[in-house]
Design a protein around this motif. Structure first.
Motif, PDB file in Angstrom:
ATOM      1  N   UNK A  96       0.969  -0.899  -0.035  1.00 29.30           N
ATOM      2  CA  UNK A  96       0.018   0.069   0.565  1.00 29.30           C
ATOM      3  C   UNK A  96       0.744   1.609  -0.184  1.00 29.30           C
ATOM      4  N   UNK A  97       2.072   1.267   0.432  1.00 32.83           N
ATOM      5  CA  UNK A  97       2.556   2.695   1.147  1.00 32.83           C
ATOM      6  C   UNK A  97       3.773   2.147  -0.434  1.00 32.83           C
ATOM      7  N   UNK A  98       4.118   1.621  -0.772  1.00 25.83           N
ATOM      8  CA  UNK A  98       4.757   1.282  -2.038  1.00 25.83           C
ATOM      9  C   UNK A  98       4.377   1.417  -2.929  1.00 25.83           C
ATOM     10  N   UNK A  99       2.855   0.974  -3.441  1.00 23.85           N
ATOM     11  CA  UNK A  99       1.936   1.887  -4.579  1.00 23.85           C
ATOM     12  C   UNK A  99       1.893   3.331  -4.637  1.00 23.85           C
ATOM     13  N   UNK A 100       1.697   4.008  -3.027  1.00 21.90           N
ATOM     14  CA  UNK A 100       1.610   5.786  -3.419  1.00 21.90           C
ATOM     15  C   UNK A 100       2.842   5.836  -3.570  1.00 21.90           C
ATOM     16  N   UNK A 101       3.880   5.466  -3.356  1.00 20.20           N
ATOM     17  CA  UNK A 101       5.672   6.109  -3.185  1.00 20.20           C
ATOM     18  C   UNK A 101       6.095   6.110  -5.238  1.00 20.20           C
ATOM     19  N   UNK A 102       5.043   4.610  -5.790  1.00 17.85           N
ATOM     20  CA  UNK A 102       5.256   4.762  -7.542  1.00 17.85           C
ATOM     21  C   UNK A 102       4.351   5.417  -7.996  1.00 17.85           C
ATOM     22  N   UNK A 103       3.386   6.074  -7.658  1.00 14.74           N
ATOM     23  CA  UNK A 103       2.316   6.670  -8.391  1.00 14.74           C
ATOM     24  C   UNK A 103       3.296   7.633  -8.040  1.00 14.74           C
ATOM     25  N   UNK A 104       3.276   8.374  -7.169  1.00 11.49           N
ATOM     26  CA  UNK A 104       3.815   9.378  -6.977  1.00 11.49           C
ATOM     27  C   UNK A 104       5.407   9.915  -8.809  1.00 11.49           C
ATOM     28  N   UNK A 105       6.582   8.774  -7.880  1.00 10.70           N
ATOM     29  CA  UNK A 105       7.462   9.591  -9.274  1.00 10.70           C
ATOM     30  C   UNK A 105       6.797   8.978 -10.485  1.00 10.70           C
TER      31      UNK A 105
END
Length: 197
Positions: free
Chosen positions: A180-189
């Motif tokens: 969940x956390x990494x999904x947000x980070x990768x969307x941001x990148x």
């Protein structure tokens, strides 16, 4: 007249599926390393000798399991909506990738880990990443990035970010709540690459 297609799977097809299902369960419970041909056969309800009729080794079972999983991922992919803004398409694509890691994490981790020693797994995994990179290249170009072949063109950026996403999801899939956390980070990148991101 064309021969009639068989509607139901053969006994051999069902047994092969049972072997792959057993291997997937073992991956979820244990890991690829402790898994043996004997434990796979036992999980499938067959003898070790019967398993060798279908697969020559544990590595062949894993390669077939990765192939089955990759085929399912391709079937699950939704074609991009051409009317959808690039940022929304990126969010959907990264979310779909995260869902795949949630649903098939043990198999996908095995693909990453066994790729270096099993050429067929490496080929399947590279093709999967290449397919994703091609799709994301189109999204980035539609979002306004240059389509050139250089190191700052959409294709190079999509390929680099697809591999980055794969590696981050690989690690995140082992942590509770990590995806969940990494999904947000990768969307941001991904979105920061796009004009107006």
């Amino acid at each position: 007249m064309a021969p009639k297609r068989r509607e139901t799977p053969s006994k051999g097809d069902l047994r092969e599926q049972a072997i792959l299902d057993a291997a997937e369960v073992l991956l979820e419970r244990e890991h690829a390393e402790p898994m043996t041909v004997e434990s796979i056969a036992k999980g499938a309800g067959i003898s070790r000798g019967s398993l060798y009729f279908y697969f020559g080794s544990k590595q062949e079972v894993l390669a077939a399991l990765v192939a089955r999983t990759v085929a399912r991922l391709y079937l699950d992919e939704q074609p991009a909506d051409p009317g959808l803004p690039a940022h929304d398409t990126v969010r959907r694509a990264v979310g779909n990738a995260a869902r795949a890691w949630r649903e098939h994490g043990p198999v996908m981790r095995a693909a990453v880990e066994f790729g270096p020693e099993v050429p067929e797994i490496a080929r399947l995994w590279r093709e999967t990443i290449a397919n994703n990179a091609e799709a994301m290249t189109r999204v980035l170009v539609a979002g306004g990035l240059p389509a050139g072949d250089g190191p700052t063109g959409a294709a190079a950026l999509a390929q680099a970010l697809c591999w980055m996403t794969e590696r981050n999801f690989y690690h995140a899939s082992t942590q509770p709540g990590g995806l969940d956390r990494m999904t947000e980070t990768m969307v941001e990148i991904w979105c920061r690459l796009l004009p107006g991101g």
